[in-house]
Design an enzyme around this catalytic site. Structure first.
Site, mmCIF file in Angstrom:
data_model
loop_
_atom_site.group_PDB
_atom_site.id
_atom_site.type_symbol
_atom_site.label_atom_id
_atom_site.label_comp_id
_atom_site.label_asym_id
_atom_site.label_seq_id
_atom_site.Cartn_x
_atom_site.Cartn_y
_atom_site.Cartn_z
ATOM 1 N N ASP A 290 16.877 -1.419 18.971
ATOM 2 C CA ASP A 290 16.583 -0.284 18.100
ATOM 3 C C ASP A 290 15.087 0.029 18.098
ATOM 4 O O ASP A 290 14.258 -0.878 18.232
ATOM 5 C CB ASP A 290 17.067 -0.613 16.681
ATOM 6 C CG ASP A 290 17.036 0.587 15.758
ATOM 7 O OD1 ASP A 290 17.671 1.596 16.086
ATOM 8 O OD2 ASP A 290 16.380 0.496 14.708
ATOM 9 N N GLU A 333 16.924 2.173 22.677
ATOM 10 C CA GLU A 333 17.058 3.331 21.771
ATOM 11 C C GLU A 333 15.731 4.084 21.816
ATOM 12 O O GLU A 333 14.775 3.761 21.107
ATOM 13 C CB GLU A 333 17.388 2.846 20.358
ATOM 14 C CG GLU A 333 17.721 3.987 19.386
ATOM 15 C CD GLU A 333 16.518 4.445 18.586
ATOM 16 O OE1 GLU A 333 15.957 5.506 18.930
ATOM 17 O OE2 GLU A 333 16.146 3.751 17.628
ATOM 18 N N ASP A 386 23.089 6.779 12.332
ATOM 19 C CA ASP A 386 22.179 7.529 11.465
ATOM 20 C C ASP A 386 22.501 9.026 11.404
ATOM 21 O O ASP A 386 21.922 9.744 10.593
ATOM 22 C CB ASP A 386 20.736 7.373 11.945
ATOM 23 C CG ASP A 386 20.134 6.020 11.580
ATOM 24 O OD1 ASP A 386 20.592 5.417 10.590
ATOM 25 O OD2 ASP A 386 19.218 5.571 12.284
#
Length: 497
Positions: A290, A333, A386
């Site tokens: 991430d 990501e 998200d």
């Protein structure tokens, strides 16, 4: 990484259906893998397996190598005669519509304490697990958390605030039963996880795990390995992590996590980070990292600032951290503020990046999220944990926006050799899913909410919003049908995945 074309699904363990308030590593996980096999899906992406703290976010954990005991299947403990079925029936775990973390914390902990009283701590397997030191940091921290009624480590008495090896041995000796209980939670999780993971492999399914860039300040890592974090002489944070102002937030995002001292980590050959990556890969087949851009440069804000408007960009480790793990199965990501440094890093590591179709249809031909601009080395998503589910995203578009959106969709679909269906919002969503499948991206992963065409109340997370709504989504068992599997299977076959 093998570039065979595959498709998958994004759904966290906690979002699985079932009893006792939260998705678990039990029969529902087995059933879900069976559903994936029927649909010919080869990739199951989950969120971090680490324990959650304030805000229930798996992206702000208090133990980088801990495992979230909330996911332990209680019915398996009943089968093993470690727990009485009546105990479960007499406890309130919530309504099974959404996760009630307060009840889960209270009553799942109670159940595991009960099970521990019947567990044979002298079994050879458990003793070997203890010797392997797999759960030491987590168990040590939780023992002290319990001792000090859940208070943050920086409020503990001075003799406990400062980690030493001597203190660690003292804690274990004086609190042996409590320490072993927390080791037990990790042992049971690992045992149940291995069963699920092996079953996934039998069905041809790989599991994609997730690792956050940052940790909570109130974590065993900051307490024990404080030298690798940017802290002052009192071990208070100097700067905290965040995100600068943008079109979505005029104040930016103030995450509040401690940032790293990359110079210290470099002197230690990044051993803490590499151990963290390697440990996570013991549990999953592929690893998504991430906020990958933070390894090039990260945004730091002075601790105590009211917002993230006045921060600064600071250099991260860049390629140096990854030079010895280029052959690892890693997804980067690479979303957010992408500049030349991030682009250079992505070119150097050659990890696949992420493309989000929810961002694609804006009329801009150069938009990197348009399927026509994809390369093979990327992972296509309709959205992430998200994002707003794409059904709601479409419903929220204004009349002019929806016309532009549909026109852009139609153009992209024609380039992929098919025509979009705009008879209904559901048809539009499935056309977007088909674009992800037909694209050049070697992986196409769709959130469960988008396969089900669910609306905004199914959103997993609204960033920068701490509420009981976030991370609580659960899918209903009756929605995971053979008809859905057949519809997905058809797309898998026509897109050669």
């Amino acid at each position: 990484m093998n570039k065979d074309r595959k498709a998958g699904i994004l759904l966290h363990i906690t979002s699985l259906p079932g009893k006792y308030g939260i998705g678990s590593l039990g029969q529902e996980a087995i059933d879900f893998i069976d559903f994936m096999a029927k649909a010919k899906l080869k990739l199951w992406q989950i969120l971090p397996l680490t324990p959650t703290g304030y805000g229930d976010s798996p992206y702000s954990s208090f133990a980088s190598n801990g495992l979230n005991y909330y996911m332990i299947d209680l019915e398996e403990l009943v089968k093993e005669k470690l727990l009485d079925k009546k105990t479960l029936e007499n406890l309130d775990f919530g309504d099974n519509e959404r996760v009630n973390y307060e009840l889960i914390y209270k009553n799942k902990t109670y159940c595991l304490k009960e099970a521990f009283t019947k567990f044979n701590i002298n079994s050879l397997d458990f003793q070997n697990y203890i010797i392997g030191n797999y759960a030491n940091d987590y168990a040590l921290f939780m023992t002290l958390k319990t001792k000090f009624n859940g208070k943050a480590w920086n409020t503990w008495p001075d003799e406990y605030r400062n980690y030493t090896k001597e203190l660690e041995e003292k804690i274990k000796k004086e609190n042996e039963v409590e320490y072993l209980f927390w080791v037990f939670t990790q042992y049971i999780f690992t045992k149940q996880w291995n069963k699920i993971h092996n079953y996934a492999h039998e069905k041809g399914v790989e599991i994609i795990g997730d690792i956050p860039l940052y940790l909570a300040y109130d974590s065993v890592d900051v307490w024990k390995y404080y030298k690798i974090f940017e802290l002052d002489e009192n071990k208070e944070m100097i700067n905290v992590a965040g995100c600068p102002p943008d079109a979505f937030s005029e104040d930016g995002q103030l995450w509040g996590n401690p940032v790293y001292r990359w110079d210290v980590l470099k002197k230690e050959n990044y051993s803490w980070w590499l151990n963290r990556i390697n440990n996570t890969l013991k549990y999953v087949d592929i690893l998504r990292i991430d906020h990958f851009r933070g390894f090039d440069r990260f945004y730091a804000v002075k601790n105590g600032s009211p917002n993230a408007r006045e921060g600064k960009w600071v250099d991260g480790p860049k390629f140096d951290l990854f030079k010895d793990i280029l052959d690892y199965k890693i997804i980067a990501e690479d979303l957010g503020v992408i500049d030349d440094g991030v682009i250079k890093l992505m070119e150097e590591v050659k990890y696949p990046g992420m493309k989000i179709l929810e961002f694609a249809f804006d009329g801009n031909e150069d938009n990197e999220h348009k399927p026509s601009n994809f390369t093979e080395n990327c992972v296509a998503y309709t959205g992430t944990h998200d994002n707003m589910p794409i059904t709601q995203y479409i419903l929220d578009l204004r009349p002019k926006e929806i016309l532009d959106f549909v026109a852009d969709m139609a153009k992209e679909a024609s380039l992929l050799g098919f025509s979009v269906n705009t008879n209904s919002t559901e048809d539009m969503v499935w056309s977007i899913i088909e674009m992800a499948y037909r694209s050049k991206a070697f992986m196409a992963i769709i959130p469960m909410q988008d396969y089900l065409c669910q609306k905004g109340d199914s959103r997993m997370n609204l960033p920068s919003n701490v509420s009981g709504f976030n991370w609580s989504y659960r899918v209903k068992k009756e929605l995971i049908t053979d008809e859905l599997a057949a519809r997905i299977k058809k797309l898998v076959e026509i897109s050669n995945r």
